[in-house]
Design a protein around this motif. Structure first.
Motif: not given
Length: 412
Positions: A338-349
């Motif tokens: 989450w910290e590494a993601l750019r703004p607007g990026g998506r995280l899926v688990v």
């Protein structure tokens, strides 16, 4: 300002007088040895060939020769898989002036009588011949830019491997030059050693291919069959992969982190889903890691493979636009992603155990997003009959990282 002059196959004498004068007046003339040999010798003019390998040395090379008074010779249109694109990426569009000639793509389409709107183009200059795979469909017409005289044979063998030996291939050599040539055959014939003549295939060539309208192909939509990939059973089922790609929402030019990649099937389908996408696949098992690389090669997609535990390497990876954690999710790994993601990026688990499910439920409580529980059942034989056989339910958490302004609005 660097001037990049596209040279047609006829040579420098076919250039407009203004371009010829620009080349003669250059303080430094840069190009391949073949193109430099075409230019008349000018007293006091410095001539430099590109360093090898070119891309890693480009910035230091340009720092050495400077910019003012530099003219670069390129083949055809420098912005069609050419050095013009690289120079703009390194220097910026305001410091590069391009003077294109007719591209080899335009000449190939003219020779074949193929309109641009019905023709796909793929560059194999610095890529695997399997890069053509995403452009293949029944009846598809594709113009492939070759790296050398060996490319057409390698491409033909790849087509045969994909069950497309009947594909019509035209090897167009030295397009626009006096010695222009054309060799037509089926992919299977070229793969089996049929040669275009005693001189072989010219080093400068473009391949035009037309896939039979009756071809049966898997396509490139999410949810390819498991048998499309090399795997050891550690692979997301096709329905689950389709859900992953839908949640990740690939967009042109974006980068994915595939953490706990297994066979790399999610990385492959991410790269197939949008143009210029790339993926970084992290897999701790060395055998599986090598298998990810094999799948990347056979699909012709740009996947960088890292072997190791995800939590140990994420701080060394280039910034992602999307992250998928398909196995081994921990609170620390979710936080780092989450910290590494750019703004607007998506995280899926994705998770199948209650312990990991508790982690993603807690993460959803902190960060928001959507939770889904998905169960897939397939009809399988039960004696003489069919019966529904359920797979383990999958819990999916997907979230989009907000921009700073959005976060501030949400807390005001």
């Amino acid at each position: 300002m660097i001037d990049v002059v596209g040279v047609p196959a006829e040579g420098l004498e076919a250039l407009p007088p203004a371009h010829q004068q620009r080349i003669a007046a250059a303080r430094t003339l840069v190009g391949s040895p073949r193109l430099l040999d075409l230019a008349p010798v000018v007293d006091g003019q410095l001539r430099r060939s590109w360093p090898s390998p070119m891309l890693p040395s480009m910035e230091s090379f340009l720092g050495e020769i400077g910019v003012d008074g530099v003219v670069v010779l390129a083949t055809g249109d420098p912005l069609v898989s050419g050095v013009g694109s690289t120079l703009i990426r390194v220097l910026g569009a305001d410091r590069v002036r391009v003077h294109p000639a007719v591209s080899s793509v335009a000449l190939a389409r003219a020779r074949m009588g193929w309109p641009s709107e019905s023709t796909e183009v793929v560059s194999l200059v610095s890529r695997s011949v399997y890069a053509v795979r995403r452009h293949l469909a029944p009846g598809a017409r594709v113009v492939a830019l070759s790296a050398s005289g060996d490319t057409p044979v390698g491409l033909a063998r790849a087509l045969v491997e994909l069950g497309l030996g009947d594909t019509a291939m035209s090897v167009l050599g030295d397009l626009g030059a006096v010695e222009e040539s054309r060799f037509d055959c089926a992919a299977a014939e070229l793969a089996d050693g049929r040669a275009p003549g005693p001189d072989g295939i010219p080093a400068l060539n473009v391949v035009a291919l037309e896939v039979p309208a009756t071809a049966i192909l898997w396509g490139s939509s999410p949810g390819l069959p498991e048998e499309a990939f090399a795997h050891d059973g550690q692979i997301s089922k096709r329905e689950v992969r389709a859900l992953v790609i839908a949640a990740l929402r690939p967009m042109a030019g974006q980068r994915l982190w595939d953490l706990g990649a297994g066979s790399g099937s999610v990385s492959v389908e991410w790269c197939l889903a949008a143009p210029r996408t790339t993926a970084v696949a992290v897999e701790r098992d060395a055998v599986r890691s090598a298998r990810v690389g094999k799948n990347a090669e056979t699909f012709g997609v740009p996947i960088s493979v890292t072997t190791g535990d995800s939590i140990d390497v994420v701080d060394q990876l280039p910034s992602p636009d999307a992250v998928f954690i398909g196995g081994g999710a921990t609170a620390d790994l979710i936080g780092a992603a989450w910290e590494a993601l750019r703004p607007g990026g998506r995280l899926v688990v994705h998770c199948v155990t209650l312990d990991t499910e508790a982690l993603v439920v807690a993460a959803q409580g902190r960060l928001g997003g959507d939770l889904r529980r998905v169960s897939i059942e397939r009809a399988e034989a039960l004696g003489r009959h069919l019966s529904w056989t359920p797979a383990r339910p999958i819990v999916q958490w997907s979230a989009t990282k907000p921009h700073a302004a959005t976060r501030q609005q949400g807390t005001s």
